[in-house]
Design an enzyme around this catalytic site. Sequence first.
Site, PDB file in Angstrom:
ATOM      1  CE1 TYR A 137      -4.332  -7.431   3.443  1.00 24.09           C
ATOM      2  CE2 TYR A 137      -5.082  -5.233   4.145  1.00 24.09           C
ATOM      3  CZ  TYR A 137      -4.107  -6.270   4.324  1.00 24.09           C
ATOM      4  OH  TYR A 137      -3.393  -6.462   5.270  1.00 24.09           O
ATOM      5  CE  LYS A 141      -4.769  -9.060   7.238  1.00 29.29           C
ATOM      6  NZ  LYS A 141      -3.900  -9.754   7.997  1.00 29.29           N
TER       7      LYS A 141
END
Length: 227
Positions: A137, A141
């Site tokens: 994740y 990002k």
Amino acid sequence: MSEPRHAVVTGVSSGIGAAVAARLLDEGWRITGISRTAPAPAGQGLRWIPADLSRPERLPGALAPGPAVDAIVHAAGVQRSARLGELDAGDGSLMWRIHVQAASVLVDTLVDRVVDGGRVVLVGSRTMTGVPGKSQYAATKAALPALARSWAAELAPRAVTVNVVAPGPTDTPMLRGPGRSRTPPVMPPLGRLVRPEEVAGLTSFLLGPEGGAVTGQTLVMCAGASL
């Protein structure tokens, strides 16, 4: 009377995307909302385009043809967490497609429709700096500031700004989703979670007249989690 400004917003069915759409509608914007599920009724200013952001290759067809665009906000997101030794390649691919590839296809498709002086905001995450159990994740990002800075440099001659809003733990359905159950949220020093409406407020600033000199930046809103 001038036409209302037009924003394309992804992830409008819940969380930060829904909060951004509601804020902009209150400010008189016209919204083209993109999400997999239908948003709650939000009045006449919202036009919904059903689209699965995990299939970004379908976005150009869903968005063509279309009117001029004053702003793009890519707020759609998903989180899957796992530690090394348990990483799932499918989860990593899913998050990359939604966070990075969908942003790339979305802005690439719309860039010639964005008016001079327009705005682009990508919703990132404070997690971009790296957090145990969230490597996949975090990596997706972390890619968003690189996109934003590159595009900001390319679009500066047109006075189009591109920025990342990077919230910390935000009180959204994604925070409580089963996909991140192995990394429960840690309460920030301010003693509360970030509210989606606060992220929408910062986004609204970047889209407004006072935000026109901010470009290529990542603005962190984390209730002190970065301290």
